[in-house]
Design an enzyme around this catalytic site. Structure first.
Site, PDB file in Angstrom:
ATOM      1  CG  HIS A 118       2.270   0.014   4.303  1.00  0.00           C
ATOM      2  ND1 HIS A 118       2.020  -0.919   5.295  1.00  0.00           N
ATOM      3  CD2 HIS A 118       1.135   0.754   4.163  1.00  0.00           C
ATOM      4  CE1 HIS A 118       0.776  -0.744   5.742  1.00  0.00           C
ATOM      5  NE2 HIS A 118       0.229   0.259   5.070  1.00  0.00           N
TER       6      HIS A 118
ATOM      7  CG  ASP B  84      -2.026  -0.953   1.199  1.00  0.00           C
ATOM      8  OD1 ASP B  84      -2.013  -1.826   0.309  1.00  0.00           O
ATOM      9  OD2 ASP B  84      -2.919  -0.877   2.063  1.00  0.00           O
TER      10      ASP B  84
ATOM     11  CG  HIS C 297      -3.816   7.133   2.948  1.00  0.00           C
ATOM     12  ND1 HIS C 297      -4.170   7.015   4.266  1.00  0.00           N
ATOM     13  CD2 HIS C 297      -3.210   5.956   2.617  1.00  0.00           C
ATOM     14  CE1 HIS C 297      -3.780   5.837   4.724  1.00  0.00           C
ATOM     15  NE2 HIS C 297      -3.206   5.167   3.729  1.00  0.00           N
TER      16      HIS C 297
ATOM     17  CG  HIS D  31      -4.386   2.661  -0.635  1.00  0.00           C
ATOM     18  ND1 HIS D  31      -5.313   1.929   0.088  1.00  0.00           N
ATOM     19  CD2 HIS D  31      -3.489   3.125   0.293  1.00  0.00           C
ATOM     20  CE1 HIS D  31      -4.990   1.943   1.370  1.00  0.00           C
ATOM     21  NE2 HIS D  31      -3.907   2.674   1.523  1.00  0.00           N
TER      22      HIS D  31
END
Length: 484
Positions: free
Chosen positions: A437, A292, A347, A343
């Protein structure tokens, strides 16, 4: 009768109160400490940025009390970075102060505070950029607070441009610009009814206090909530077309932005062939590694190299704000056969947004990712794993299945290669979807050993879509993968 507490008793009480206060303050202060990591003194600017000389970091944090996501640009010039960092730090301080004030309410209502600082970047000439920030924080109540800020940076001169670098400032031009702004405010029927003329005129009186940005299309002026209008108007942007503002521009600056910048050369696009998803053995041992928050100019290439060495495929849940800066890196991820997923753009915690806002976060990111990679992402992972009925409806309307995870590596928390490997190997099972990540160097450090350990146990690395097809899982989800 009141009994007096003797001196030793007072000392104990004072220390207890100090300890409680200190503990609360220390816990909340993490939002500043863990999100205000200074750039290294000689931090290298990645060549892969689409904005030469300018890079971006997306910093996120999640606790039981709050979440935050901050898009933070930086250059190699400290004098340019300093005012930008100071403004971002000020938003964080205001956020932490508000958390302290509303801590009890947050806990009683089981509500997490949220800070989101997002960035739009526009190139207006060679190494001249406009950075437009929007900071939104909510610590309770029905609505949060939005603040806007812009910076215009000239990396040719290594300076932040001031108003007199852009305008020919004199009494007459200032009055004309003030009138242009007021006329535009009143021509907008949606906000004109909320404008307080006396407040607007007071703010516009001093040009040094103007918040502005410039682009090839014109000038934009910014006003925070409640600054010139009732709260219902929200934060206000006033856009003045270039044909109206151009007579007041500084001649040298006008020449710079009038220079026609050649369009980026478009190489011959290779014909795209959708990868055939290999049929998986229902009895096989498969795991889907997911990354991510990228792409990151230093960490993502290391992860790609390791995945290639081990002949492993993974799924990358990319942020539109990152792909905008590093499109060639996003394209490389796709070219090496990995699955590209969404994603969101900035964010944000989608559960505090309205349905249309959620869709816009997903659509905007999807468009940027598709432009960079040639592939439209199909899967969606909400930031922080935060979902509700509106998120699921938006995903369904956009035909974007929600893909969560069943094993959290906690790489975002531990920042330790050893801890990441121990966490994953202690919890992995056939069919697991693992959360990692590609923004932490420690995750890149962990990957070779992690892949070695998974290989020794007979696991094969596949994409999330391959797992979903194996299980015949359809629909919006959310889909989590298998756990022990």
């Amino acid at each position: 009768m009141i009994r007096r507490i003797k001196l030793p008793g007072w000392i104990v009480i004072v220390f207890l109160l100090f300890g409680i206060t200190f503990g609360v303050n220390q816990a909340i202060a993490q939002v500043l400490k863990e999100s205000s990591e200074p750039n290294e003194p000689n931090e290298k600017i990645a060549d892969s940025s689409v904005y030469p000389g300018l890079n971006i970091k997306t910093k996120t944090k999640e606790t039981n009390l709050y979440t935050f996501s901050v898009s933070q640009p930086y250059t190699e010039n400290k004098q340019i970075n300093k005012p930008i960092d100071e403004w971002i730090d000020q938003q964080k301080k205001e956020f932490t102060t508000s958390i302290k004030e509303h801590k009890n309410t947050l806990e009683e209502n089981d509500f997490r505070a949220h800070l989101n600082i997002q960035l739009e970047t526009e190139k207006i000439a060679d190494k001249i950029y406009t950075l437009e920030f929007e900071a939104y924080h909510i610590t309770g109540g029905a609505n949060g607070m939005t603040k806007m800020k812009s910076f215009v940076i000239d990396l040719n001169q290594n300076k932040l441009l001031q108003l007199d670098d852009v305008f020919q400032l004199n009494e007459a031009s200032v009055k004309d610009i003030q009138k242009l702004i007021l006329d535009e405010l009143h021509s907008n029927q949606e906000i004109s009814i909320y404008i307080f003329d006396d407040m607007a005129e007071k703010v516009l009186k001093d040009p040094e206090k103007w918040e502005w940005s410039v682009s090839r299309k014109g000038m934009t002026f910014y006003f925070d909530e409640y600054e010139i209008a009732a709260g219902a108007a929200g934060a206000i942007k006033v856009e003045i077309p270039m044909k109206k503002i151009k007579p007041y521009l500084n001649k040298k600056f006008a020449e710079k932005i009038d220079v026609k910048i050649p369009e980026k050369e478009k190489g011959k696009e290779e014909e795209q062939h959708p990868e055939d998803i290999a049929k998986l053995d229902p009895d096989g041992k498969y795991v889907a590694l997911t990354f991510d928050d990228g792409p990151h100019p230093e960490v993502t290439p290391r992860i790609l190299d390791t995945l290639k060495k081990y002949n492993a495929k993974a799924t990358f849940f990319m942020l539109g704000s990152q792909v905008e800066y590093y499109p060639s890196l996003a394209a490389k991820v796709a070219e090496e056969g990995h699955e590209i997923a969404n994603h969101t753009m900035n964010h944000q915690d989608l559960t505090i947004l309205g349905l249309n806002q959620i869709k816009e976060e997903v659509r905007q990111s999807s468009n940027i990712i598709e432009k960079a990679t040639g592939k439209a992402p199909t899967l969606l992972r909400p930031p922080y794993g935060a979902s509700n009925s509106d998120v699921e409806k938006a995903a369904a309307d956009l035909e974007a299945p929600i893909a969560m995870w069943s094993v959290d590596s906690f790489d975002w928390k531990s920042r330790s290669a050893e801890a990441v490997n121990e966490e994953v190997m202690s919890n992995v099972a056939p069919g697991s979807i693992v959360l990692l990540h590609d923004i932490h160097p420690s995750t890149a450090d962990a990957l070779p050993q992690l892949l070695t350990s998974l290989d020794k146990q007979g696991y094969q690395m596949v994409t999330v879509s391959q797992l979903l097809e194996l299980w015949n899982e359809k629909g919006v989800g959310p889909h989590y993968g298998k756990i022990r």
